[in-house]
Design a protein around this motif. Sequence first.
Motif, PDB file in Angstrom:
ATOM      1  N   LYS A  32       0.845  -1.204   0.000  1.00  0.00           N
ATOM      2  CA  LYS A  32       0.000   0.000   0.000  1.00  0.00           C
ATOM      3  C   LYS A  32       0.879   1.251   0.000  1.00  0.00           C
ATOM      4  N   LYS A  33       1.884   1.239   0.897  1.00  0.00           N
ATOM      5  CA  LYS A  33       2.790   2.393   1.014  1.00  0.00           C
ATOM      6  C   LYS A  33       3.597   2.588  -0.273  1.00  0.00           C
ATOM      7  N   THR A  34       4.043   1.472  -0.865  1.00  0.00           N
ATOM      8  CA  THR A  34       4.812   1.559  -2.106  1.00  0.00           C
ATOM      9  C   THR A  34       3.978   2.189  -3.207  1.00  0.00           C
ATOM     10  N   ALA A  35       2.715   1.762  -3.299  1.00  0.00           N
ATOM     11  CA  ALA A  35       1.812   2.313  -4.317  1.00  0.00           C
ATOM     12  C   ALA A  35       1.641   3.823  -4.123  1.00  0.00           C
ATOM     13  N   GLU A  36       1.492   4.230  -2.853  1.00  0.00           N
ATOM     14  CA  GLU A  36       1.331   5.658  -2.546  1.00  0.00           C
ATOM     15  C   GLU A  36       2.585   6.442  -2.942  1.00  0.00           C
ATOM     16  N   ALA A  72       2.926   6.796  -6.637  1.00  0.00           N
ATOM     17  CA  ALA A  72       1.968   7.778  -7.154  1.00  0.00           C
ATOM     18  C   ALA A  72       2.532   9.191  -7.003  1.00  0.00           C
ATOM     19  N   VAL A  73       3.159   9.464  -5.841  1.00  0.00           N
ATOM     20  CA  VAL A  73       3.770  10.776  -5.610  1.00  0.00           C
ATOM     21  C   VAL A  73       4.908  11.000  -6.604  1.00  0.00           C
ATOM     22  N   LYS A  74       5.758   9.970  -6.761  1.00  0.00           N
ATOM     23  CA  LYS A  74       6.894  10.087  -7.684  1.00  0.00           C
ATOM     24  C   LYS A  74       6.419  10.330  -9.110  1.00  0.00           C
ATOM     25  N   MET A  75       5.370   9.634  -9.516  1.00  0.00           N
ATOM     26  CA  MET A  75       4.879   9.755 -10.892  1.00  0.00           C
ATOM     27  C   MET A  75       4.283  11.128 -11.162  1.00  0.00           C
ATOM     28  N   SER A  76       3.655  11.704 -10.108  1.00  0.00           N
ATOM     29  CA  SER A  76       3.047  13.025 -10.313  1.00  0.00           C
ATOM     30  C   SER A  76       4.127  14.090 -10.494  1.00  0.00           C
ATOM     31  N   ALA A  77       5.363  13.768 -10.030  1.00  0.00           N
ATOM     32  CA  ALA A  77       6.455  14.730 -10.161  1.00  0.00           C
ATOM     33  C   ALA A  77       7.261  14.563 -11.444  1.00  0.00           C
ATOM     34  N   LEU A  78       6.902  13.561 -12.257  1.00  0.00           N
ATOM     35  CA  LEU A  78       7.654  13.336 -13.500  1.00  0.00           C
ATOM     36  C   LEU A  78       7.385  14.453 -14.495  1.00  0.00           C
ATOM     37  N   SER A  79       8.425  14.791 -15.273  1.00  0.00           N
ATOM     38  CA  SER A  79       8.188  15.815 -16.288  1.00  0.00           C
ATOM     39  C   SER A  79       7.381  15.211 -17.420  1.00  0.00           C
ATOM     40  N   ALA A  80       6.513  15.973 -17.987  1.00  0.00           N
ATOM     41  CA  ALA A  80       5.625  15.460 -19.030  1.00  0.00           C
ATOM     42  C   ALA A  80       6.158  15.726 -20.430  1.00  0.00           C
ATOM     43  N   ASP A  81       7.466  16.107 -20.509  1.00  0.00           N
ATOM     44  CA  ASP A  81       8.050  16.357 -21.842  1.00  0.00           C
ATOM     45  C   ASP A  81       8.192  15.057 -22.615  1.00  0.00           C
ATOM     46  N   ASP A 114       8.938  -4.681  -6.086  1.00  0.00           N
ATOM     47  CA  ASP A 114       8.613  -6.059  -6.497  1.00  0.00           C
ATOM     48  C   ASP A 114       7.864  -6.046  -7.835  1.00  0.00           C
ATOM     49  N   ASP A 115       7.729  -7.246  -8.414  1.00  0.00           N
ATOM     50  CA  ASP A 115       7.163  -7.358  -9.768  1.00  0.00           C
ATOM     51  C   ASP A 115       5.760  -6.771  -9.856  1.00  0.00           C
ATOM     52  N   ASN A 116       4.984  -7.025  -8.794  1.00  0.00           N
ATOM     53  CA  ASN A 116       3.606  -6.544  -8.779  1.00  0.00           C
ATOM     54  C   ASN A 116       3.546  -5.017  -8.819  1.00  0.00           C
ATOM     55  N   ALA A 117       4.348  -4.384  -7.950  1.00  0.00           N
ATOM     56  CA  ALA A 117       4.367  -2.915  -7.885  1.00  0.00           C
ATOM     57  C   ALA A 117       4.926  -2.334  -9.183  1.00  0.00           C
ATOM     58  N   THR A 118       5.902  -3.018  -9.790  1.00  0.00           N
ATOM     59  CA  THR A 118       6.472  -2.556 -11.060  1.00  0.00           C
ATOM     60  C   THR A 118       5.394  -2.543 -12.140  1.00  0.00           C
TER      61      THR A 118
END
Length: 390
Positions: free
Chosen positions: A279-283, A286-295, A307-311
């Motif tokens: 659960k924590k990994t998913a959260e 999500a934070v990391k992905m929202s900070a990705l540049s959209a270029d 782990d494979d599931n979270a990946t």
Amino acid sequence: MFEVKRLYDSLPYETEFEAEVLACEPDSDKEGICIVVLNQTLFFPEEGGQSPDKGMINGCEVLDVQIKDGVIYHALSGELAVGSRVEGRIDWTHRFNNMQQHSGEHIFSGLVNKHFGYDNVGFHLSDQTVTMDFNGVLSEEDVTMIELEVNRVIVKNVPIVATFPTKEELEKLEYRSKKEINEQMRIVTIEGVDVCACCAPHVRTTGEIGMLKVVGCQNYKGGVRISILCGFRALEDYKSKTAIVAGLVAGLSEKPENVITAVDKLKEVNYNLKTELNKKTAELMAVKMSALSADGDDVLVFEAELDDNATRNTVNSLMEQYSGVCAVFVGNDEAGYRFIMGSKSKNCREVLAKLKEKLTIRGGGTEVMVQGMVTGTEDAIRKSFDGGLI
Ligand SMILES: [Zn+2]
């Protein structure tokens, strides 16, 4: 045809013998091995599901013993002169161990036959395991009952006798393992317990078996396969299992009788922790992905551990936001990276093929998603995506 006297038939407790070498030929399959026939031998061959005796003949190791058409062939680590007299010695520890197992098996099979009418249709006695296959199902309670009765017979110290009855005597005899063979039938009788045709050496009295323990029971070909241990093998097993329990007791700081409950509790705690971690990994992702540049439309994410599931979940989420290749690499520059790549608009198999031209990479999958392993640095991987792959 050679005439070979089977000394083990009547002398199961002898360990040394003299014999004349009737034949000695190099083994056609194995270099340095000779196949030797003697006029008489104490070496019991591999027969009736039992592994052969070990030992020495004139300083050469006996590596295997086989019987074919009544002739016993010894595979030796050296050569013997045909016509010479030689001295043989069997490995008594190994032999006696086999005798304990085999005699124990007869009592067990005899009692199963008496109580349930099932036959032992498969017997295997190797240096590691002893198994019996019965053509009927036995419950756990049945097996426990037979095990106890076998041990009662052991404690009674009943004689075990091998005889060679005449054809007329055989016709009147009730015995197990009836087979139509031309050879003289050898009958092993355990007084009041079992009568069975058998070619193997047995202990003199049941007391020498020491004890019989059932260590496994599984359904097998419509019946059951029972694993047993007798005598010193049972003691060895008890020794190793005592050490295992002692290790668990020390590791869990619990009494032996509480070990199973403690392990169940640990599994539950572990499961809950894993769920919480996921659960924590998913959260966090999500934070990391929202900070990705959209270029640009390709997006690459590098993580040290996931782990494979979270990946897979991360790749799926990225694919919701980005139209190009969405790739998650897990690992480090030294060990390389496991990866999953997905795309809604590009053919991932083609992307993988392009990457294979630039990187040491293996993997596969569908047009929508591929996964694999890549050797190389984050920098090199990022560079290979420069300008879009396809
Ligand atoms: Zn037998």
